[in-house]
Design a protein around this motif. Structure first.
Motif, PDB file in Angstrom:
ATOM      1  N   UNK A 216       0.930  -1.140   0.083  1.00  0.00           N
ATOM      2  CA  UNK A 216       0.097  -0.061   0.130  1.00  0.00           C
ATOM      3  C   UNK A 216       0.994   1.283   0.081  1.00  0.00           C
ATOM      4  N   UNK A 217       1.926   1.147   1.012  1.00  0.00           N
ATOM      5  CA  UNK A 217       2.457   2.400   0.827  1.00  0.00           C
ATOM      6  C   UNK A 217       3.365   2.694  -0.169  1.00  0.00           C
ATOM      7  N   UNK A 218       3.769   1.761  -1.329  1.00  0.00           N
ATOM      8  CA  UNK A 218       4.615   2.006  -2.331  1.00  0.00           C
ATOM      9  C   UNK A 218       3.687   2.472  -3.325  1.00  0.00           C
ATOM     10  N   UNK A 219       2.749   2.174  -3.140  1.00  0.00           N
ATOM     11  CA  UNK A 219       1.586   2.904  -4.253  1.00  0.00           C
ATOM     12  C   UNK A 219       1.163   4.297  -3.913  1.00  0.00           C
ATOM     13  N   UNK A 220       0.711   4.426  -2.547  1.00  0.00           N
ATOM     14  CA  UNK A 220       0.435   5.904  -2.206  1.00  0.00           C
ATOM     15  C   UNK A 220       1.103   6.187  -0.693  1.00  0.00           C
ATOM     16  N   UNK A 221       2.093   6.626  -0.744  1.00  0.00           N
ATOM     17  CA  UNK A 221       2.807   6.647   0.683  1.00  0.00           C
ATOM     18  C   UNK A 221       2.064   7.510   1.616  1.00  0.00           C
ATOM     19  N   UNK A 222       1.256   8.533   1.097  1.00  0.00           N
ATOM     20  CA  UNK A 222       0.600   9.564   2.131  1.00  0.00           C
ATOM     21  C   UNK A 222      -0.485   8.884   2.646  1.00  0.00           C
ATOM     22  N   UNK A 223      -1.138   7.650   1.989  1.00  0.00           N
ATOM     23  CA  UNK A 223      -2.548   7.226   2.526  1.00  0.00           C
ATOM     24  C   UNK A 223      -2.445   6.267   3.625  1.00  0.00           C
ATOM     25  N   UNK A 224      -3.303   6.342   4.670  1.00  0.00           N
ATOM     26  CA  UNK A 224      -3.216   5.597   5.774  1.00  0.00           C
ATOM     27  C   UNK A 224      -3.734   3.994   5.295  1.00  0.00           C
ATOM     28  N   UNK A 225      -3.216   3.047   6.153  1.00  0.00           N
ATOM     29  CA  UNK A 225      -3.508   1.732   5.937  1.00  0.00           C
ATOM     30  C   UNK A 225      -4.941   1.458   5.860  1.00  0.00           C
ATOM     31  N   UNK A 226      -5.521   1.744   6.851  1.00  0.00           N
ATOM     32  CA  UNK A 226      -7.188   1.517   7.005  1.00  0.00           C
ATOM     33  C   UNK A 226      -7.894   2.106   5.795  1.00  0.00           C
ATOM     34  N   UNK A 227      -7.479   3.046   5.390  1.00  0.00           N
ATOM     35  CA  UNK A 227      -8.179   3.916   4.226  1.00  0.00           C
ATOM     36  C   UNK A 227      -8.227   2.911   2.910  1.00  0.00           C
ATOM     37  N   UNK A 228      -7.532   2.106   2.813  1.00  0.00           N
ATOM     38  CA  UNK A 228      -7.644   1.082   1.854  1.00  0.00           C
ATOM     39  C   UNK A 228      -8.801   0.151   1.906  1.00  0.00           C
ATOM     40  N   UNK A 229      -8.921  -0.149   3.178  1.00  0.00           N
ATOM     41  CA  UNK A 229     -10.196  -1.079   3.399  1.00  0.00           C
ATOM     42  C   UNK A 229     -11.480  -0.438   3.427  1.00  0.00           C
TER      43      UNK A 229
END
Ligand code: SF4
Ligand code: SF4
Length: 367
Positions: A216-229
């Motif tokens: 997730x971080x490699x794709x969008x470093x500024x986004x939080x992990x829970x935001x993906x879910x």
């Protein structure tokens, strides 16, 4: 009519911030409420059985904001009552605790195959209709943790139900115990708006294994992990609200920032989540739940369902929580330690899983 055009983040009030003395921190909760409302969100979700939650939301929300600026939900839990009368009284307790005057949404709480009959026996489906007629609630539905077959039965038998609340997230989407996708499809078939609970699977998808986080971080470093879910499930058609049980201001700040103007996940991002799901299950037993193995098992062991409970642990779920599912699955059937080592199942498995040794491992974990 249900307002389906609201912003899709809901404030789940089960895990509110706590003070050192373990009481709910009303000041912190109030700040979270204010930020949530200021960013245009409206939906608050409490329940009769969430300790202290209904009183806390009275102080943090109801007494501080105009009643028409938010939607408040609570729930009736038949299992928390000793009689039909006591179950029917829960709404009055909820109304008193919240001070809300009426509830915008009211749910029959946590229906599943084991407890569904109690809701029928207590005549609660007619009761919620009466409550609506009396103006004590605006809309009624139910939250659900059972099988797609039961969900289909309930929605066929009670077509007037206005919405359903389901446990949906990318880890449970194909899980044989939770059956997220199948339940989602049943709700869609019956044209019911869906409220999502457990979008981060009790926190697992907020803090998944390192490889998933790196992806997730490699794709969008500024986004939080829970935001993906949360964004993944909010992108599904028919989803009205995604509940997040936020416990501090920082979680509220993060969730409300990316959901404020959310318009759906891109195809590329969905592919990343697909990859993350594969990584999440990399140490799991590669069972496809085809059930070829269970047909001839002399001990009637629900092998794929048991494997799914084991896979939860491999994904980071607390073994005690996974054991809860395990015990539900083996009810009336064989448990892992009942295996006779006859080998019938292994000869049937297209995935060549060493079922006997896996059952031994699982037995040590759960039995
Ligand atoms: S080996 Fe165990 S699980 Fe497999 S069929 Fe025999 S009793 Fe059932
Ligand atoms: S036969 Fe193999 S893949 Fe199919 S349900 Fe049984 S263990 Fe899983």
């Amino acid at each position: 009519m249900i307002d389906q055009d609201i912003k899709k983040l809901g404030f789940g009030l089960m895990r509110l911030p706590k003070k050192k003395d373990n009481s709910i921190d009303i000041e912190e909760t109030s700040k979270m409420v204010d930020l949530f409302l200021s960013r245009g969100f409206k939906y608050f979700d409490t329940a009769y059985v969430y300790p202290g939650s209904e009183e806390a939301i009275r102080k943090a929300l109801v007494e501080r904001h105009p009643r028409n600026s938010f939607y408040l939900t609570s729930k009736l839990h038949a299992g928390a009552a000793k009689s039909e009368e006591e179950a029917k009284n829960e709404i009055y307790v909820s109304l008193e605790r919240t001070g809300a005057g009426y509830l915008d949404y009211y749910l029959l709480h946590a229906l599943m195959d084991d407890n569904y009959q109690q809701y029928e026996d207590y005549h609660l489906w007619d009761y919620v209709k009466e409550l609506k007629e009396k103006g004590l609630i605006r809309h009624y539905g139910f939250s659900f943790h059972g099988t797609p077959k039961l969900l289909d039965e309930i929605l066929s038998k009670h077509p007037d139900v206005e919405f359903v609340q389901l446990q949906l997230n990318y880890a449970d989407w194909e899980d044989v115990n939770v059956q997220s996708r199948l339940n989602y499809e049943i709700a869609r078939k019956h044209h019911k708006p869906i409220i999502v609970m457990e979008p981060v699977k009790g926190g697992i998808l907020a803090n998944p294994p390192k490889e998933v986080q790196e992806l997730f971080r490699a794709e969008e470093p500024d986004r939080s992990i829970p935001s993906w879910a949360i964004r993944w499930i909010a992108s599904k058609p028919g989803v009205m609200v995604v509940l997040s049980g936020m416990s501090n201001y920082q979680q509220m700040e993060d969730n409300s920032s990316y959901m404020e103007h959310f318009e759906g996940m891109s195809e590329k991002e969905e592919k990343i989540v697909e990859k993350a799901t594969t990584l999440l299950f990399k140490d799991a037993i590669p069972c496809t739940a085809c059930h070829y193995c269970t047909e001839g098992c002399p001990m009637n062991i629900p092998i794929p369902e048991i494997f799914s409970c084991y896979n939860m642990v491999k994904m980071g779920v607390d073994p005690e929580d996974a054991k809860f599912y395990y015990e539900r699955r083996i009810k009336g059937k064989g448990k892992a330690s009942d295996c006779l080592h006859c080998g019938q199942c292994e000869g049937m498995c297209p995935q060549h899983i060493e079922i006997i040794s896996k059952l031994e491992e699982i037995s040590a974990l759960f039995d």
